[in-house]
Scaffold this motif. Structure first.
Motif, PDB file in Angstrom:
ATOM      1  N   GLY A  91       0.813  -1.202   0.000  1.00  0.00           N
ATOM      2  CA  GLY A  91       0.000   0.000   0.000  1.00  0.00           C
ATOM      3  C   GLY A  91       0.848   1.255   0.000  1.00  0.00           C
ATOM      4  O   GLY A  91       2.016   1.242   0.375  1.00  0.00           O
ATOM      5  N   VAL A  92       0.236   2.343  -0.438  1.00  0.00           N
ATOM      6  CA  VAL A  92       0.941   3.604  -0.603  1.00  0.00           C
ATOM      7  C   VAL A  92       1.474   4.141   0.723  1.00  0.00           C
ATOM      8  O   VAL A  92       2.603   4.638   0.789  1.00  0.00           O
ATOM      9  N   ASN A  93       0.693   4.042   1.786  1.00  0.00           N
ATOM     10  CA  ASN A  93       1.148   4.577   3.074  1.00  0.00           C
ATOM     11  C   ASN A  93       2.437   3.914   3.534  1.00  0.00           C
ATOM     12  O   ASN A  93       3.370   4.594   3.978  1.00  0.00           O
ATOM     13  N   GLN A  94       2.503   2.619   3.433  1.00  0.00           N
ATOM     14  CA  GLN A  94       3.727   1.910   3.821  1.00  0.00           C
ATOM     15  C   GLN A  94       4.862   2.197   2.844  1.00  0.00           C
ATOM     16  O   GLN A  94       6.027   2.222   3.232  1.00  0.00           O
ATOM     17  N   ASP A  95       4.512   2.430   1.574  1.00  0.00           N
ATOM     18  CA  ASP A  95       5.533   2.795   0.585  1.00  0.00           C
ATOM     19  C   ASP A  95       6.170   4.126   0.947  1.00  0.00           C
ATOM     20  O   ASP A  95       7.378   4.305   0.804  1.00  0.00           O
ATOM     21  N   VAL A  96       5.370   5.079   1.408  1.00  0.00           N
ATOM     22  CA  VAL A  96       5.897   6.393   1.800  1.00  0.00           C
ATOM     23  C   VAL A  96       6.865   6.247   2.967  1.00  0.00           C
ATOM     24  O   VAL A  96       7.936   6.860   2.990  1.00  0.00           O
ATOM     25  N   VAL A  97       6.513   5.405   3.922  1.00  0.00           N
ATOM     26  CA  VAL A  97       7.397   5.159   5.065  1.00  0.00           C
ATOM     27  C   VAL A  97       8.698   4.508   4.583  1.00  0.00           C
ATOM     28  O   VAL A  97       9.794   4.927   4.967  1.00  0.00           O
ATOM     29  N   ALA A  98       8.573   3.493   3.727  1.00  0.00           N
ATOM     30  CA  ALA A  98       9.762   2.815   3.196  1.00  0.00           C
ATOM     31  C   ALA A  98      10.621   3.782   2.388  1.00  0.00           C
ATOM     32  O   ALA A  98      11.857   3.739   2.460  1.00  0.00           O
ATOM     33  N   ALA A 100      10.879   7.064   2.829  1.00  0.00           N
ATOM     34  CA  ALA A 100      11.565   7.947   3.779  1.00  0.00           C
ATOM     35  C   ALA A 100      12.740   7.224   4.438  1.00  0.00           C
ATOM     36  O   ALA A 100      13.828   7.799   4.595  1.00  0.00           O
ATOM     37  N   GLN A 101      12.536   5.959   4.803  1.00  0.00           N
ATOM     38  CA  GLN A 101      13.605   5.189   5.434  1.00  0.00           C
ATOM     39  C   GLN A 101      14.777   4.980   4.481  1.00  0.00           C
ATOM     40  O   GLN A 101      15.938   5.152   4.861  1.00  0.00           O
ATOM     41  N   ARG A 102      14.467   4.608   3.243  1.00  0.00           N
ATOM     42  CA  ARG A 102      15.525   4.376   2.258  1.00  0.00           C
ATOM     43  C   ARG A 102      16.278   5.670   1.937  1.00  0.00           C
ATOM     44  O   ARG A 102      17.493   5.657   1.787  1.00  0.00           O
ATOM     45  N   PHE A 103      15.552   6.783   1.843  1.00  0.00           N
ATOM     46  CA  PHE A 103      16.201   8.050   1.574  1.00  0.00           C
ATOM     47  C   PHE A 103      17.119   8.424   2.736  1.00  0.00           C
ATOM     48  O   PHE A 103      18.242   8.891   2.531  1.00  0.00           O
ATOM     49  N   ALA A 104      16.653   8.179   3.956  1.00  0.00           N
ATOM     50  CA  ALA A 104      17.483   8.458   5.131  1.00  0.00           C
ATOM     51  C   ALA A 104      18.750   7.600   5.108  1.00  0.00           C
ATOM     52  O   ALA A 104      19.835   8.083   5.445  1.00  0.00           O
ATOM     53  N   MET A 105      18.624   6.355   4.685  1.00  0.00           N
ATOM     54  CA  MET A 105      19.793   5.474   4.608  1.00  0.00           C
ATOM     55  C   MET A 105      20.765   5.970   3.539  1.00  0.00           C
ATOM     56  O   MET A 105      21.987   5.957   3.745  1.00  0.00           O
ATOM     57  N   LEU A 106      20.235   6.438   2.409  1.00  0.00           N
ATOM     58  CA  LEU A 106      21.094   6.986   1.368  1.00  0.00           C
ATOM     59  C   LEU A 106      21.825   8.225   1.876  1.00  0.00           C
ATOM     60  O   LEU A 106      23.029   8.379   1.672  1.00  0.00           O
ATOM     61  N   MET A 107      21.117   9.098   2.559  1.00  0.00           N
ATOM     62  CA  MET A 107      21.736  10.313   3.084  1.00  0.00           C
ATOM     63  C   MET A 107      22.777   9.985   4.150  1.00  0.00           C
ATOM     64  O   MET A 107      23.809  10.639   4.248  1.00  0.00           O
ATOM     65  N   SER A 108      22.522   8.952   4.938  1.00  0.00           N
ATOM     66  CA  SER A 108      23.488   8.509   5.932  1.00  0.00           C
ATOM     67  C   SER A 108      24.764   8.013   5.254  1.00  0.00           C
ATOM     68  O   SER A 108      25.874   8.356   5.675  1.00  0.00           O
ATOM     69  N   ALA A 133      17.984   0.538  -4.117  1.00  0.00           N
ATOM     70  CA  ALA A 133      16.917   0.161  -3.191  1.00  0.00           C
ATOM     71  C   ALA A 133      15.836   1.246  -3.164  1.00  0.00           C
ATOM     72  O   ALA A 133      14.636   0.944  -3.143  1.00  0.00           O
ATOM     73  N   LEU A 134      16.248   2.489  -3.186  1.00  0.00           N
ATOM     74  CA  LEU A 134      15.311   3.619  -3.225  1.00  0.00           C
ATOM     75  C   LEU A 134      14.488   3.565  -4.508  1.00  0.00           C
ATOM     76  O   LEU A 134      13.269   3.774  -4.496  1.00  0.00           O
ATOM     77  N   GLN A 140       7.637   0.387  -6.690  1.00  0.00           N
ATOM     78  CA  GLN A 140       6.522  -0.252  -5.999  1.00  0.00           C
ATOM     79  C   GLN A 140       5.452   0.775  -5.662  1.00  0.00           C
ATOM     80  O   GLN A 140       4.256   0.531  -5.820  1.00  0.00           O
ATOM     81  N   MET A 141       5.873   1.941  -5.224  1.00  0.00           N
ATOM     82  CA  MET A 141       4.930   3.013  -4.901  1.00  0.00           C
ATOM     83  C   MET A 141       4.165   3.440  -6.153  1.00  0.00           C
ATOM     84  O   MET A 141       2.946   3.655  -6.105  1.00  0.00           O
ATOM     85  N   LYS A 142       4.850   3.539  -7.275  1.00  0.00           N
ATOM     86  CA  LYS A 142       4.203   3.893  -8.540  1.00  0.00           C
ATOM     87  C   LYS A 142       3.137   2.865  -8.896  1.00  0.00           C
ATOM     88  O   LYS A 142       2.020   3.218  -9.294  1.00  0.00           O
ATOM     89  N   LEU A 143       3.462   1.587  -8.727  1.00  0.00           N
ATOM     90  CA  LEU A 143       2.476   0.530  -8.996  1.00  0.00           C
ATOM     91  C   LEU A 143       1.249   0.680  -8.107  1.00  0.00           C
ATOM     92  O   LEU A 143       0.111   0.556  -8.570  1.00  0.00           O
ATOM     93  N   ASN A 144       1.487   0.918  -6.827  1.00  0.00           N
ATOM     94  CA  ASN A 144       0.365   1.061  -5.900  1.00  0.00           C
ATOM     95  C   ASN A 144      -0.481   2.271  -6.238  1.00  0.00           C
ATOM     96  O   ASN A 144      -1.711   2.218  -6.159  1.00  0.00           O
TER      97      ASN A 144
END
Length: 150
Positions: A91-98, A100-108, A133-134, A140-144
């Motif tokens: 679902g889109v809501n979980q995709d948004v969370v994922a 944000a997490q992946r972007f944070a990992m990239l920035m880290s 990964a991002l 996946q978000m686009k598909l949803n």
């Protein structure tokens, strides 16, 4: 980066995504042969992975690395067919969370890489993995979103 080098980097990412041993089993090719397909040595400049081998490996991979690279070279954006996509939709809501997490990992990874003022090859590879990964999360978000839009 040349087109050949770009394709070889993505070929290497594909083999490593599947795993070298598994790639050998899937393709019937030796480790040495697979390695030649992504080798940057002058003697292997004109050696590329055959398309049937790419197709077999991408069927077993988490991401179509070489297909994506070819699309990038042509300025094409890929879209997965949701009927053929294996993963269960979150679902889109979980995709948004994922996302944000992946972007944070990239920035880290970027923050660690740039801390000494120079990004090494290994740091670049780690950032590339996070970028891929991002990209997967975005697809996946686009598909949803397409599914919700009907």
């Amino acid at each position: 980066m040349s087109t050949a080098s770009y394709l070889k980097k993505h070929t290497e990412a594909l083999v490593k995504d599947v795993g070298v041993e598994a790639a050998c089993a899937i393709t019937g090719k030796s480790k040495a042969t697979l390695g030649r397909y992504y080798s940057e040595n002058d003697e292997h400049d004109d050696r590329f992975m055959p398309i049937d081998v790419v197709a077999a490996l991408e069927a077993a991979s988490r991401f179509p690395h070489v297909t994506s690279a070819l699309a990038d070279l042509r300025g094409i954006t890929l879209s997965y067919d949701s009927d053929k996509h294996d993963g269960a939709s979150k679902g889109v809501n979980q995709d948004v969370v994922a996302l944000a997490q992946r972007f944070a990992m990239l920035m880290s990874e970027y923050n660690q890489a740039i801390s000494d003022g120079k990004i090494t090859v290994n740091e670049s590879k780690r950032m590339l993995r996070e970028t891929l990964a991002l990209q997967q999360v975005l697809l996946q978000m686009k598909l949803n979103l397409e599914e919700e839009a009907g």
